[in-house]
Design a protein around this motif. Structure first.
Motif, mmCIF file in Angstrom:
data_model
loop_
_atom_site.group_PDB
_atom_site.id
_atom_site.type_symbol
_atom_site.label_atom_id
_atom_site.label_comp_id
_atom_site.label_asym_id
_atom_site.label_seq_id
_atom_site.Cartn_x
_atom_site.Cartn_y
_atom_site.Cartn_z
ATOM 1 N N GLN A 51 4.964 -3.796 -11.986
ATOM 2 C CA GLN A 51 3.775 -4.414 -11.416
ATOM 3 C C GLN A 51 3.127 -3.415 -10.481
ATOM 4 O OE1 GLN A 51 4.422 -8.213 -9.584
ATOM 5 N NE2 GLN A 51 2.430 -8.242 -8.541
ATOM 6 N N GLY A 52 1.831 -3.199 -10.635
ATOM 7 C CA GLY A 52 1.111 -2.267 -9.776
ATOM 8 C C GLY A 52 0.005 -2.967 -9.012
ATOM 9 N N THR A 53 -0.139 -2.611 -7.743
ATOM 10 C CA THR A 53 -1.176 -3.212 -6.902
ATOM 11 C C THR A 53 -1.776 -2.154 -5.988
ATOM 12 O OG1 THR A 53 0.506 -3.845 -5.272
ATOM 13 C CG2 THR A 53 -0.150 -5.522 -6.874
ATOM 14 N N ASP A 54 -3.020 -2.371 -5.602
ATOM 15 C CA ASP A 54 -3.659 -1.530 -4.600
ATOM 16 C C ASP A 54 -3.308 -2.085 -3.218
ATOM 17 O OD1 ASP A 54 -4.901 0.123 -6.502
ATOM 18 O OD2 ASP A 54 -6.552 -1.305 -6.721
ATOM 19 N N VAL A 55 -2.986 -1.205 -2.286
ATOM 20 C CA VAL A 55 -2.600 -1.624 -0.942
ATOM 21 C C VAL A 55 -3.315 -0.751 0.083
ATOM 22 C CG1 VAL A 55 -0.335 -2.447 -1.703
ATOM 23 C CG2 VAL A 55 -0.580 -0.087 -0.891
ATOM 24 N N ASP A 56 -3.362 -1.226 1.315
ATOM 25 C CA ASP A 56 -3.932 -0.469 2.427
ATOM 26 C C ASP A 56 -2.848 -0.195 3.455
ATOM 27 O OD1 ASP A 56 -6.517 -0.301 1.430
ATOM 28 O OD2 ASP A 56 -7.159 -2.164 2.395
ATOM 29 N N ILE A 57 -2.821 1.030 3.969
ATOM 30 C CA ILE A 57 -1.792 1.447 4.922
ATOM 31 C C ILE A 57 -2.451 1.845 6.240
ATOM 32 C CG2 ILE A 57 0.042 3.113 5.364
ATOM 33 C CD1 ILE A 57 0.315 3.395 2.317
ATOM 34 N N PRO A 58 -2.122 1.173 7.335
ATOM 35 C CA PRO A 58 -2.693 1.566 8.630
ATOM 36 C C PRO A 58 -2.099 2.888 9.109
ATOM 37 C CG PRO A 58 -1.090 -0.198 8.921
ATOM 38 C CD PRO A 58 -1.252 -0.012 7.439
ATOM 39 N N THR A 59 -2.944 3.767 9.588
ATOM 40 C CA THR A 59 -2.516 5.049 10.143
ATOM 41 C C THR A 59 -3.128 5.212 11.526
ATOM 42 O OG1 THR A 59 -4.349 6.474 9.457
ATOM 43 C CG2 THR A 59 -2.680 5.969 7.787
ATOM 44 N N GLU A 60 -2.753 6.270 12.215
ATOM 45 C CA GLU A 60 -3.328 6.536 13.543
ATOM 46 C C GLU A 60 -4.820 6.844 13.467
ATOM 47 O OE1 GLU A 60 -1.284 9.225 16.116
ATOM 48 O OE2 GLU A 60 0.686 8.728 15.275
ATOM 49 N N ASP A 61 -5.293 7.260 12.280
ATOM 50 C CA ASP A 61 -6.679 7.684 12.139
ATOM 51 C C ASP A 61 -7.509 6.766 11.256
ATOM 52 O OD1 ASP A 61 -6.225 9.979 13.720
ATOM 53 O OD2 ASP A 61 -5.324 10.986 12.001
ATOM 54 N N GLY A 62 -6.981 5.594 10.914
ATOM 55 C CA GLY A 62 -7.745 4.691 10.069
ATOM 56 C C GLY A 62 -6.860 3.931 9.098
ATOM 57 N N THR A 63 -7.361 3.765 7.888
ATOM 58 C CA THR A 63 -6.631 3.037 6.856
ATOM 59 C C THR A 63 -6.609 3.868 5.580
ATOM 60 O OG1 THR A 63 -7.310 0.900 7.758
ATOM 61 C CG2 THR A 63 -6.524 0.929 5.489
ATOM 62 N N ALA A 122 -0.913 15.934 8.126
ATOM 63 C CA ALA A 122 -0.051 15.523 7.019
ATOM 64 C C ALA A 122 1.244 14.905 7.528
ATOM 65 C CB ALA A 122 0.240 16.715 6.116
ATOM 66 N N GLU A 123 1.828 15.519 8.540
ATOM 67 C CA GLU A 123 3.081 14.996 9.085
ATOM 68 C C GLU A 123 2.859 13.653 9.782
ATOM 69 O OE1 GLU A 123 4.869 17.995 11.521
ATOM 70 O OE2 GLU A 123 5.212 19.359 9.837
ATOM 71 N N ARG A 124 1.729 13.521 10.452
ATOM 72 C CA ARG A 124 1.430 12.262 11.121
ATOM 73 C C ARG A 124 1.213 11.144 10.100
ATOM 74 N NH1 ARG A 124 -2.915 13.352 15.215
ATOM 75 N NH2 ARG A 124 -4.521 12.536 13.831
ATOM 76 N N ASP A 125 0.460 11.444 9.056
ATOM 77 C CA ASP A 125 0.241 10.459 8.001
ATOM 78 C C ASP A 125 1.548 10.074 7.323
ATOM 79 O OD1 ASP A 125 -2.471 10.480 8.485
ATOM 80 O OD2 ASP A 125 -2.959 11.775 6.791
ATOM 81 N N ALA A 126 2.410 11.055 7.119
ATOM 82 C CA ALA A 126 3.682 10.787 6.455
ATOM 83 C C ALA A 126 4.464 9.722 7.204
ATOM 84 C CB ALA A 126 4.508 12.066 6.344
ATOM 85 N N GLY A 127 4.425 9.771 8.529
ATOM 86 C CA GLY A 127 5.110 8.760 9.315
ATOM 87 C C GLY A 127 4.576 7.368 9.027
ATOM 88 N N TRP A 175 5.335 2.156 6.459
ATOM 89 C CA TRP A 175 4.867 1.074 5.579
ATOM 90 C C TRP A 175 5.939 0.741 4.547
ATOM 91 C CZ3 TRP A 175 3.969 -0.350 0.619
ATOM 92 C CH2 TRP A 175 3.123 -1.440 0.410
ATOM 93 N N LEU A 176 6.544 1.761 3.963
ATOM 94 C CA LEU A 176 7.614 1.508 2.993
ATOM 95 C C LEU A 176 8.801 0.813 3.653
ATOM 96 C CD1 LEU A 176 7.566 4.794 0.882
ATOM 97 C CD2 LEU A 176 7.192 2.473 0.005
ATOM 98 N N ALA A 177 9.145 1.235 4.871
ATOM 99 C CA ALA A 177 10.274 0.630 5.571
ATOM 100 C C ALA A 177 10.037 -0.853 5.829
ATOM 101 C CB ALA A 177 10.532 1.359 6.889
ATOM 102 N N GLY A 178 8.775 -1.243 5.975
ATOM 103 C CA GLY A 178 8.457 -2.635 6.225
ATOM 104 C C GLY A 178 8.194 -3.455 4.977
ATOM 105 N N SER A 179 8.233 -2.810 3.817
ATOM 106 C CA SER A 179 7.954 -3.528 2.575
ATOM 107 C C SER A 179 9.209 -4.187 2.030
ATOM 108 C CB SER A 179 7.392 -2.567 1.522
ATOM 109 O OG SER A 179 7.307 -3.215 0.251
#
Length: 251
Positions: free
Chosen positions: A5-17, A106-111, A116-120
């Motif tokens: 199953q595939g879905t589009d998702v949004d991930i909050p980051t320090e600089d936006g979504t 890149a490192e900040r986004d990776a966090g 997000w994965l840890a909370g899924s």
């Protein structure tokens, strides 16, 4: 193979979504997580198909649009079949996007992606695996180095500029990596000449990183991307075998 199953998702980051694509086995249960980093052309149907193939093998796969600061995917309009030689204006648009994604960003986004994965509920507890293509191979290295306790395996394919003279280059990050690493280089890749291949492996060896680097004879930069002129089916299947072998050992 498992239904996915595939879905589009949004991930909050320090600089936006960051918009992203999530693919997972259709049973709704948690599975080992894989963070898949795009090539320069970005999040598009082919990368979603790659995520689906990994999900069918039993993984929960997240593919973020790493250019999200410049808009939702597709950030640059792409043809159904990408032939860069015929579309030089495409690179005029892509190059500033690539350069704007600094190692620090890149490192900040990776966090944010890992959080997000840890909370899924669809991602199993514990470290994740990474795989990346073209520029995504560099992002794999920065992520594995910045979050060593959260990454168990890191793979990169037809990465370019992996070991230049830049003191902040991707190969320098090897000193902080604890994950097992696999890289599949293309021997017809002008963005990764032989001296860089040697310097990259030397950096991994000196850092004591468990790794295997292989050179795919006759393959060009982008050999895994079936919607581009660089695609090489034999090299692509070799990549899948190596990646799934790494994931099987990891999880």
């Amino acid at each position: 193979m498992t239904a996915v199953q595939g879905t589009d998702v949004d991930i909050p980051t320090e600089d936006g979504t960051a918009d992203a694509y999530l693919s997972h086995p259709g049973d709704g249960r948690p599975h080992p997580a894989v963070l898949l980093y795009q090539d320069a052309f970005g999040l598009r149907p082919h990368l979603k198909a790659m995520a689906d193939r990994l999900a069918a093998a039993g993984y929960t796969v997240l593919v973020p649009n790493v250019f999200y600061r410049h808009g939702r995917a597709p950030v640059v309009e792409l043809p159904e079949f990408i032939d860069p030689a015929a579309r030089p204006q495409m690179w005029e648009q892509l190059t500033p996007l690539i350069r704007s994604l600094t190692p620090e960003l890149a490192e900040r986004d990776a966090g944010a992606y890992l959080d997000w994965l840890a909370g899924s509920p669809l991602a199993a507890d514990g470290p994740v695996a990474l795989t990346g293509y073209c520029m995504g191979a560099r992002l794999v290295l920065f992520t594995a180095a910045a979050h060593p306790d959260r990454v168990a395996a890191a793979a990169g394919f037809h990465g370019g500029q992996l070991a230049t003279d830049d003191p902040a280059g991707p190969h320098v990050a090897a000193a902080r990596i604890t994950a097992e690493v696999y890289f599949g280089h293309a021997d017809q890749d002008p963005s990764l000449p032989e001296e860089q291949i040697k310097r990259f492996e030397q950096a991994l060896t000196q850092a004591g990183v468990r790794h295997r680097c292989e050179v795919y004879a006759g393959a060009h930069h982008g050999y895994t991307q079936a919607d581009t002129a660089a695609y090489d089916q034999e090299a692509d299947e070799r990549h899948w075998a190596a990646l799934l072998d790494l994931l099987d050992r990891t999880f």
